[in-house]
Design an enzyme around this catalytic site. Structure first.
Site, PDB file in Angstrom:
ATOM      1  CG  ASP A  11      -1.901   1.214   1.160  1.00 10.81           C
ATOM      2  OD1 ASP A  11      -2.696   1.275   0.202  1.00 10.81           O
ATOM      3  OD2 ASP A  11      -1.862   2.087   2.041  1.00 10.81           O
ATOM      4  CB  SER A  12       0.245   4.712  -1.054  1.00  7.90           C
ATOM      5  OG  SER A  12      -0.949   4.906  -0.321  1.00  7.90           O
ATOM      6  CE1 TYR A  43       2.929   5.996  -3.432  1.00  6.09           C
ATOM      7  CE2 TYR A  43       1.984   4.185  -4.689  1.00  6.09           C
ATOM      8  CZ  TYR A  43       3.036   4.733  -3.977  1.00  6.09           C
ATOM      9  OH  TYR A  43       4.196   4.003  -3.821  1.00  6.09           O
ATOM     10  N   GLY A  44      -2.867   9.292  -4.143  1.00  2.00           N
ATOM     11  CA  GLY A  44      -4.200   9.572  -4.693  1.00  2.00           C
ATOM     12  C   GLY A  44      -4.288  10.665  -5.740  1.00  2.00           C
ATOM     13  CB  CYS A  74      -2.913   0.598  -2.760  1.00  2.00           C
ATOM     14  SG  CYS A  74      -2.911   2.351  -3.195  1.00  2.00           S
ATOM     15  CG  ASN A  75      -9.298   0.794  -3.674  1.00  2.00           C
ATOM     16  OD1 ASN A  75     -10.073   0.039  -4.239  1.00  2.00           O
ATOM     17  ND2 ASN A  75      -9.164   0.808  -2.360  1.00  2.00           N
ATOM     18  CB  THR A  76      -4.433   5.032  -5.742  1.00  2.00           C
ATOM     19  OG1 THR A  76      -5.377   5.579  -4.809  1.00  2.00           O
ATOM     20  CG2 THR A  76      -4.007   6.103  -6.712  1.00  2.00           C
ATOM     21  CD  GLU A 159      -0.436   7.390   5.375  1.00  2.00           C
ATOM     22  OE1 GLU A 159       0.727   7.511   5.783  1.00  2.00           O
ATOM     23  OE2 GLU A 159      -0.941   6.289   5.097  1.00  2.00           O
ATOM     24  CB  CYS A 193      -9.571   4.940  -0.311  1.00  2.00           C
ATOM     25  SG  CYS A 193      -7.954   5.437   0.329  1.00  2.00           S
ATOM     26  CB  THR A 194      -6.703   0.399   1.800  1.00  2.00           C
ATOM     27  OG1 THR A 194      -5.626   1.275   1.427  1.00  2.00           O
ATOM     28  CG2 THR A 194      -6.956  -0.589   0.685  1.00  2.00           C
ATOM     29  CG  HIS A 195      -5.343   5.486   3.827  1.00  2.00           C
ATOM     30  ND1 HIS A 195      -4.789   4.837   2.752  1.00  2.00           N
ATOM     31  CD2 HIS A 195      -4.302   6.030   4.525  1.00  2.00           C
ATOM     32  CE1 HIS A 195      -3.463   4.983   2.789  1.00  2.00           C
ATOM     33  NE2 HIS A 195      -3.157   5.703   3.852  1.00  2.00           N
TER      34      HIS A 195
HETATM   35  N1  DGL Z   1      -4.966   3.689   0.309  1.00  2.00           N
HETATM   36  C1  DGL Z   1      -4.860   3.976  -1.049  1.00  2.00           C
HETATM   37  C2  DGL Z   1      -6.073   3.527  -1.824  1.00  2.00           C
HETATM   38  O1  DGL Z   1      -6.682   2.529  -1.483  1.00  2.00           O
HETATM   39  C3  DGL Z   1      -4.500   5.378  -1.485  1.00  2.00           C
HETATM   40  C4  DGL Z   1      -3.974   6.325  -0.515  1.00  2.00           C
HETATM   41  C5  DGL Z   1      -3.139   7.398  -1.159  1.00  2.00           C
HETATM   42  O2  DGL Z   1      -3.671   8.389  -1.658  1.00  2.00           O
HETATM   43  O3  DGL Z   1      -1.950   7.186  -1.161  1.00  2.00           O
HETATM   44  O4  DGL Z   1      -6.424   4.139  -2.807  1.00  2.00           O
END
Ligand code: DGL
Length: 274
Positions: A11-12, A43-44, A74-76, A159, A193-195
Site C-alpha cells: 500500500d502507499s 498516491y491519490g 491499494c485502490n489507487t 496518515e 480506499c484502504t485508508h
Molecule cells: N490507500 C490507497 C487507496 O486505497 C491510497 C492512498 C493514497 O492516496 O496514497 O487508494
C-alpha cells in the site's frame, strides 16, 4: 528444492493494513511481507505515470524479498498500475510470479448488494477519475449506476493520525454531502480506499442509515482464499509459519507506532529503500 515463498502486501502507506488484517485473520497460516511507501504517500492525486513507477518499484522490491504473490492492497495502485504491471512487467519476473489487485474482487462482491442499482464510490482522485470501478461493475451488471466522489483530504487525515479528531468531521460530512447531491438514490457506498475504514465511525454517522457501507478487507481476504484454493501450485509454494514482516520507506519507529494503533497490537517495522 527451492525455499518456500511468501505473500507480499503493498500500500502507499498505512491503509493496506486494514486489508492485511482481514487477510491474516482468514489465512493466518501463511507468511507475509507488508510494504508501505509512507515516504511518498499519498498516491491519490498523482499521475498515472508516477503511480505506475512507484508501484512497479514496490513490486520489484517485494519480489526481490522472496514474494511469489503480491497483493496491491491499494485502490489507487490497482486502478493506475495493475494492468501495466501485469502486461508489461510480470513476464520479466518469471512465469510463477503473480500480482493481484483489489478492484475486480470488490466489484464482484457488491453488484448483488444494491436494491436501487445506484452505488456510491468514495475514493481518491486517482481511483475515481480512472473509471476503473465503473468499468468493472459495468461488465458484471450494466444496469448499475456508479457515482464517484473523490475525498482528497481523507488520506492525509488518516496518515497524520487525525482520523478520530473533531477536525475530521468537517471533511467527512462534506464529501458525503457532495456524493449524495450528485445521486440521491444511492443505497450502497463503497469505501474504495484502504485508508477509509479508519474513518468508518464518522462516515457511518453522516451517511443516512438506509445506505449500507462496503468495506474491502473481508472481500479481498475471501477472494485471496478463493484464489489460493484454485491454484495448487501457488499454495504449495508458500511457506506457512504465520509470520508477518513490516517494511516502510519512512522512519521505522514512526511506522511501528502508528501501525500498532491501526492493528491494535504492537509490531516491529524496518526501514527500506525502494
Ligand atoms: N490507500 C490507497 C487507496 O486505497 C491510497 C492512498 C493514497 O492516496 O496514497 O487508494
Amino acid at each position: 528444492m527451492a525455499s518456500k515463498q511468501v505473500i507480499g502486501v503493498f500500500d502507499s502507506g498505512y491503509g493496506g493494513l486494514t486489508i492485511l488484517q482481514e487477510i491474516r485473520a482468514l489465512l493466518p497460516e501463511y507468511d507475509y511481507v507488508y510494504l508501505g511507501d509512507n515516504a511518498r504517500t499519498p498516491y491519490g492525486s498523482r499521475s498515472f505515470e508516477v503511480v505506475y513507477n512507484f508501484t512497479r518499484q514496490a513490486v520489484d522490491k517485494l519480489f526481490s524479498l522472496n514474494c511469489r504473490l503480491v497483493v496491491l492492497a491499494c485502490n489507487t495502485a490497482s486502478a493506475k498500475a495493475l494492468r501495466s504491471i501485469q502486461q508489461c512487467d510480470l513476464p520479466h519476473y518469471g512465469t510463477e510470479k503473480r500480482v493481484l489487485g483489489i478492484i475486480r474482487p470488490t466489484a464482484e462482491a457488491i453488484c448483488s448488494q444494491t436494491q436501487t442499482r445506484h452505488i456510491g464510490l468514495l475514493g481518491t482522485e486517482g481511483t475515481v477519475s480512472s473509471g476503473s470501478y465503473s468499468m468493472e461493475i459495468r461488465k458484471l451488471a450494466p444496469d448499475i449506476c456508479v457515482t464517484g466522489q473523490a475525498c482528497p483530504m481523507w488520506v492525509p487525515l488518516v496518515e497524520n493520525g487525525e482520523a478520530a479528531s473533531e477536525g475530521a468531521d468537517y471533511f467527512v460530512r462534506k464529501y458525503i454531502d457532495d456524493l449524495l447531491r450528485k445521486d440521491a438514490d444511492i443505497d450502497l457506498v463503497v469505501l474504495a480506499c484502504t485508508h477509509y475504514p479508519l474513518l468508518y465511525d464518522k462516515i457511518r454517522r453522516y451517511l443516512p442509515q438506509h445506505i449500507n457501507i462496503v468495506q474491502q478487507g473481508p472481500i479481498v481476504a475471501e477472494s485471496l482464499r478463493d484464489y489460493l484454493q484454485r491454484h495448487d501450485d501457488m499454495r504449495s509454494a508458500l511457506s506457512q509459519n504465520g509470520t508477518c514482516t513490516y517494511l516502510t520507506t519512512e522512519q521505522s519507529e514512526k511506522f511501528a507506532r502508528s501501525a500498532s494503533v491501526f492493528l491494535q497490537s504492537p509490531i516491529d517495522a524496518t526501514h527500506t529503500d525502494i
